[in-house]
Motif scaffolding. Structure first.
Motif, PDB file in Angstrom:
ATOM      1  N   HIS A  94      -2.417 -14.220  17.972  1.00  0.00           N
ATOM      2  CA  HIS A  94      -1.444 -13.161  18.242  1.00  0.00           C
ATOM      3  C   HIS A  94      -0.345 -13.128  17.184  1.00  0.00           C
ATOM      4  CE1 HIS A  94       0.878 -10.310  20.588  1.00  0.00           C
ATOM      5  NE2 HIS A  94       1.946 -11.073  20.401  1.00  0.00           N
ATOM      6  N   ARG A  95       0.122 -14.308  16.803  1.00  0.00           N
ATOM      7  CA  ARG A  95       1.190 -14.356  15.801  1.00  0.00           C
ATOM      8  C   ARG A  95       0.728 -13.753  14.482  1.00  0.00           C
ATOM      9  NH1 ARG A  95       2.535 -17.665  11.708  1.00  0.00           N
ATOM     10  NH2 ARG A  95       0.824 -19.095  12.134  1.00  0.00           N
ATOM     11  N   ASP A  96      -0.496 -14.066  14.080  1.00  0.00           N
ATOM     12  CA  ASP A  96      -1.043 -13.529  12.830  1.00  0.00           C
ATOM     13  C   ASP A  96      -1.203 -12.012  12.906  1.00  0.00           C
ATOM     14  OD1 ASP A  96      -1.178 -16.125  11.968  1.00  0.00           O
ATOM     15  OD2 ASP A  96      -3.344 -16.344  12.275  1.00  0.00           O
ATOM     16  N   VAL A  97      -1.711 -11.565  14.063  1.00  0.00           N
ATOM     17  CA  VAL A  97      -1.946 -10.127  14.246  1.00  0.00           C
ATOM     18  C   VAL A  97      -0.642  -9.343  14.126  1.00  0.00           C
ATOM     19  CG1 VAL A  97      -2.635  -8.353  15.914  1.00  0.00           C
ATOM     20  CG2 VAL A  97      -4.038 -10.404  15.615  1.00  0.00           C
ATOM     21  N   MET A  98       0.378  -9.805  14.811  1.00  0.00           N
ATOM     22  CA  MET A  98       1.651  -9.094  14.801  1.00  0.00           C
ATOM     23  C   MET A  98       2.338  -9.179  13.442  1.00  0.00           C
ATOM     24  SD  MET A  98       1.496  -7.733  17.655  1.00  0.00           S
ATOM     25  CE  MET A  98       3.028  -6.832  17.513  1.00  0.00           C
ATOM     26  N   LEU A  99       2.144 -10.285  12.738  1.00  0.00           N
ATOM     27  CA  LEU A  99       2.708 -10.441  11.400  1.00  0.00           C
ATOM     28  C   LEU A  99       2.115  -9.402  10.446  1.00  0.00           C
ATOM     29  CD1 LEU A  99       4.344 -12.061   9.252  1.00  0.00           C
ATOM     30  CD2 LEU A  99       2.320 -13.520   8.979  1.00  0.00           C
ATOM     31  N   ILE A 100       0.811  -9.260  10.522  1.00  0.00           N
ATOM     32  CA  ILE A 100       0.118  -8.313   9.637  1.00  0.00           C
ATOM     33  C   ILE A 100       0.480  -6.875   9.987  1.00  0.00           C
ATOM     34  CG2 ILE A 100      -2.140  -7.413   8.937  1.00  0.00           C
ATOM     35  CD1 ILE A 100      -3.213 -10.291   9.418  1.00  0.00           C
ATOM     36  N   LEU A 101       0.413  -6.537  11.277  1.00  0.00           N
ATOM     37  CA  LEU A 101       0.709  -5.163  11.706  1.00  0.00           C
ATOM     38  C   LEU A 101       2.143  -4.770  11.360  1.00  0.00           C
ATOM     39  CD1 LEU A 101      -1.067  -4.978  15.196  1.00  0.00           C
ATOM     40  CD2 LEU A 101      -1.781  -3.899  13.048  1.00  0.00           C
ATOM     41  N   GLY A 102       3.050  -5.720  11.506  1.00  0.00           N
ATOM     42  CA  GLY A 102       4.447  -5.434  11.154  1.00  0.00           C
ATOM     43  C   GLY A 102       4.605  -5.214   9.661  1.00  0.00           C
ATOM     44  N   ALA A 103       3.886  -6.007   8.853  1.00  0.00           N
ATOM     45  CA  ALA A 103       4.004  -5.907   7.405  1.00  0.00           C
ATOM     46  C   ALA A 103       3.446  -4.582   6.885  1.00  0.00           C
ATOM     47  CB  ALA A 103       3.276  -7.072   6.737  1.00  0.00           C
ATOM     48  N   ILE A 104       2.347  -4.110   7.474  1.00  0.00           N
ATOM     49  CA  ILE A 104       1.742  -2.854   6.987  1.00  0.00           C
ATOM     50  C   ILE A 104       2.296  -1.635   7.730  1.00  0.00           C
ATOM     51  CG2 ILE A 104      -0.370  -4.040   6.282  1.00  0.00           C
ATOM     52  CD1 ILE A 104      -1.762  -2.871   8.737  1.00  0.00           C
ATOM     53  N   LYS A 105       3.369  -1.840   8.491  1.00  0.00           N
ATOM     54  CA  LYS A 105       4.075  -0.760   9.190  1.00  0.00           C
ATOM     55  C   LYS A 105       3.171  -0.035  10.200  1.00  0.00           C
ATOM     56  CE  LYS A 105       7.245  -1.816   6.250  1.00  0.00           C
ATOM     57  NZ  LYS A 105       8.111  -2.959   6.585  1.00  0.00           N
ATOM     58  N   ALA A 106       2.321  -0.821  10.872  1.00  0.00           N
ATOM     59  CA  ALA A 106       1.436  -0.242  11.889  1.00  0.00           C
ATOM     60  C   ALA A 106       2.022  -0.360  13.291  1.00  0.00           C
ATOM     61  CB  ALA A 106       0.072  -0.919  11.847  1.00  0.00           C
ATOM     62  N   VAL A 107       3.189  -0.970  13.410  1.00  0.00           N
ATOM     63  CA  VAL A 107       3.895  -1.047  14.693  1.00  0.00           C
ATOM     64  C   VAL A 107       5.313  -0.542  14.498  1.00  0.00           C
ATOM     65  CG1 VAL A 107       2.538  -2.954  15.661  1.00  0.00           C
ATOM     66  CG2 VAL A 107       4.524  -3.456  14.233  1.00  0.00           C
ATOM     67  N   ASP A 108       5.863   0.017  15.557  1.00  0.00           N
ATOM     68  CA  ASP A 108       7.242   0.493  15.442  1.00  0.00           C
ATOM     69  C   ASP A 108       8.209  -0.645  15.757  1.00  0.00           C
ATOM     70  OD1 ASP A 108       7.248   0.186  18.201  1.00  0.00           O
ATOM     71  OD2 ASP A 108       6.951   2.336  18.596  1.00  0.00           O
ATOM     72  N   GLU A 109       9.488  -0.325  15.818  1.00  0.00           N
ATOM     73  CA  GLU A 109      10.506  -1.363  16.000  1.00  0.00           C
ATOM     74  C   GLU A 109      10.382  -2.061  17.342  1.00  0.00           C
ATOM     75  OE1 GLU A 109      14.227   0.541  15.390  1.00  0.00           O
ATOM     76  OE2 GLU A 109      13.930   0.816  13.236  1.00  0.00           O
ATOM     77  N   SER A 110       9.800  -1.366  18.337  1.00  0.00           N
ATOM     78  CA  SER A 110       9.639  -1.984  19.663  1.00  0.00           C
ATOM     79  C   SER A 110       8.375  -2.825  19.755  1.00  0.00           C
ATOM     80  CB  SER A 110       9.595  -0.894  20.740  1.00  0.00           C
ATOM     81  OG  SER A 110       8.436  -0.091  20.585  1.00  0.00           O
ATOM     82  N   GLY A 111       7.550  -2.807  18.700  1.00  0.00           N
ATOM     83  CA  GLY A 111       6.306  -3.558  18.708  1.00  0.00           C
ATOM     84  C   GLY A 111       5.113  -2.760  19.190  1.00  0.00           C
ATOM     85  N   SER A 112       5.312  -1.471  19.438  1.00  0.00           N
ATOM     86  CA  SER A 112       4.206  -0.630  19.899  1.00  0.00           C
ATOM     87  C   SER A 112       3.381  -0.154  18.705  1.00  0.00           C
ATOM     88  CB  SER A 112       4.740   0.590  20.670  1.00  0.00           C
ATOM     89  OG  SER A 112       5.495   0.165  21.789  1.00  0.00           O
ATOM     90  N   LEU A 113       2.059  -0.101  18.917  1.00  0.00           N
ATOM     91  CA  LEU A 113       1.155   0.334  17.847  1.00  0.00           C
ATOM     92  C   LEU A 113       1.275   1.825  17.590  1.00  0.00           C
ATOM     93  CD1 LEU A 113      -2.108  -1.592  18.771  1.00  0.00           C
ATOM     94  CD2 LEU A 113      -0.842  -1.849  16.647  1.00  0.00           C
ATOM     95  N   TRP A 114       1.188   2.224  16.312  1.00  0.00           N
ATOM     96  CA  TRP A 114       1.060   3.624  15.993  1.00  0.00           C
ATOM     97  C   TRP A 114      -0.341   4.076  16.397  1.00  0.00           C
ATOM     98  CZ3 TRP A 114       5.390   5.977  14.878  1.00  0.00           C
ATOM     99  CH2 TRP A 114       6.400   5.321  14.181  1.00  0.00           C
ATOM    100  N   GLY A 115      -0.452   5.311  16.735  1.00  0.00           N
ATOM    101  CA  GLY A 115      -1.768   5.808  17.166  1.00  0.00           C
ATOM    102  C   GLY A 115      -2.728   6.031  16.013  1.00  0.00           C
ATOM    103  N   ASP A 116      -2.217   6.413  14.850  1.00  0.00           N
ATOM    104  CA  ASP A 116      -3.076   6.784  13.728  1.00  0.00           C
ATOM    105  C   ASP A 116      -2.818   5.846  12.557  1.00  0.00           C
ATOM    106  OD1 ASP A 116      -4.662   7.981  11.879  1.00  0.00           O
ATOM    107  OD2 ASP A 116      -3.385   9.743  11.572  1.00  0.00           O
ATOM    108  N   PHE A 117      -3.859   5.081  12.162  1.00  0.00           N
ATOM    109  CA  PHE A 117      -3.701   4.160  11.044  1.00  0.00           C
ATOM    110  C   PHE A 117      -4.005   4.832   9.713  1.00  0.00           C
ATOM    111  CE2 PHE A 117      -4.543   1.292  14.616  1.00  0.00           C
ATOM    112  CZ  PHE A 117      -3.400   0.508  14.539  1.00  0.00           C
ATOM    113  N   GLN A 118      -4.626   6.007   9.767  1.00  0.00           N
ATOM    114  CA  GLN A 118      -4.939   6.703   8.512  1.00  0.00           C
ATOM    115  C   GLN A 118      -3.753   7.561   8.080  1.00  0.00           C
ATOM    116  OE1 GLN A 118      -8.639   8.577   7.808  1.00  0.00           O
ATOM    117  NE2 GLN A 118      -9.575   6.587   7.525  1.00  0.00           N
TER     118      GLN A 118
END
Length: 320
Positions: A94-118
């Motif tokens: 989980h820590r790795d997943v959230m680290l990566i998603l946060g770095a590539i801006k795939a999650v917002d400030e609340s930690g919620s996933l963006w719907g569209d990765f493209q």
């Protein structure tokens, strides 16, 4: 090995020293062949799926160099009669997943996933070096380039039209004009001009491939220039030979039907020289005259002889 594969192998070894650039390149790879998976318990994992070994290798390098995460590598062979393999890189912690998603801006400030990765988060490509890295990742996954010996054609094929337009805008920021065409389910960005393909290879820092393509372009341009010159000279020779044959035909007609005695001295000398030297150029004939004249002067005299021959032909036609 295809030229396209050579370019991609070069890009695998092109690892940016800046962490922000490595993140931008990985974000491009993830947007094109990555996905977020959710288990029944609600835990999420990241997975990159590709049939391209170079993409798998580069993804692994970027993940280890940038995030130092645990990576599970799965290799599958879907057909025992074929050597084609697919590769999956899976991050489960989980820590790795959230680290990566946060770095590539795939999650917002609340930690919620963006719907569209493209999509291309502008914060990832704010710097010019990061734009280069992002385009490098995009080409590595979805790009191809034709052998320049055959044709100039580079393309990147993606599923989303919006994403294609964002990539085109990113490419345009370097002064390269890519076009978009729809092909089946894909939206394809393409560049067909040799110089612009060279510029794009420079953008993604494929310098070895760039030099190879430039060498091919130079050879092609020299070959085309030589061919044009040879064709031009051949056409001029053909034109000269045709003109000389017509001149000799007119002179012989005059010789048989009225003789040279009625011609002015200059025309008579010119007619005799042309018969004696049928292969000589106008300039050479001009130098052989008792009083040498220019090429244009020779041409003028020969034209006058031809006019006299034509007038004689017309008169003989009129005689019943």
């Amino acid at each position: 090995m295809s030229f396209s594969r050579k370019v991609k192998q070069e890009l695998v070894n092109q690892v940016s020293p800046g962490r922000h650039c490595r993140i931008a390149e990985f974000a491009a790879i993830f947007s094109l062949c990555g996905r977020v998976r959710s288990s029944r318990s609600g835990r999420i994992s990241l997975q990159i799926d590709t049939e391209n070994l170079t993409v798998a290798r580069k993804s692994y390098i970027l993940l280890k160099e940038t995030f130092q995460v645990q990576i599970e590598v799965v290799v599958r062979n879907h057909n025992i009669r074929s050597s084609n393999e697919s590769f999956s890189l899976i991050m489960r912690r989980h820590r790795d997943v959230m680290l990566i998603l946060g770095a590539i801006k795939a999650v917002d400030e609340s930690g919620s996933l963006w719907g569209d990765f493209q999509r291309i988060p502008q914060r990832l490509v704010f710097n010019t070096c990061c734009k280069r890295a992002y385009l490098r990742g995009s080409f590595l996954v979805a790009g191809s380039i034709t052998n320049p010996e055959k044709a100039y054609h580079l393309e990147i094929a993606v599923l989303s039209e919006t994403y294609a337009r964002q990539l085109r805008k990113l490419i345009a920021s370097f002064g390269v004009d890519a076009k978009i065409v729809e092909r089946k389910k894909y939206h394809v960005l393409y560049i067909k001009e040799g110089s612009q393909i060279v510029d794009f290879l420079n953008i993604i820092e494929a310098h070895v491939a760039l030099m190879e393509l430039e060498n091919v372009r130079i050879v092609k341009e020299v070959r085309n220039s030589v061919n044009r010159q040879v064709n031009c000279e051949t056409a001029n020779i053909s034109k000269t030979v045709t003109a000389a044959a017509k001149q000799i035909e007119d002179i012989k007609y005059l010789q048989c039907n009225m003789g040279f005695s009625q011609l002015a001295d200059g025309l008579r000398e010119m007619a005799e020289l042309r018969l004696d030297y049928p292969d000589s150029s106008l300039q050479e004939l001009g130098g052989m005259l008792s009083r040498p004249i220019s090429k244009s002067g020779v041409n003028h005299r020969l034209r006058k002889i031809s006019r006299i021959a034509e007038e004689l032909r017309e008169k003989r036609k009129e005689v019943p």
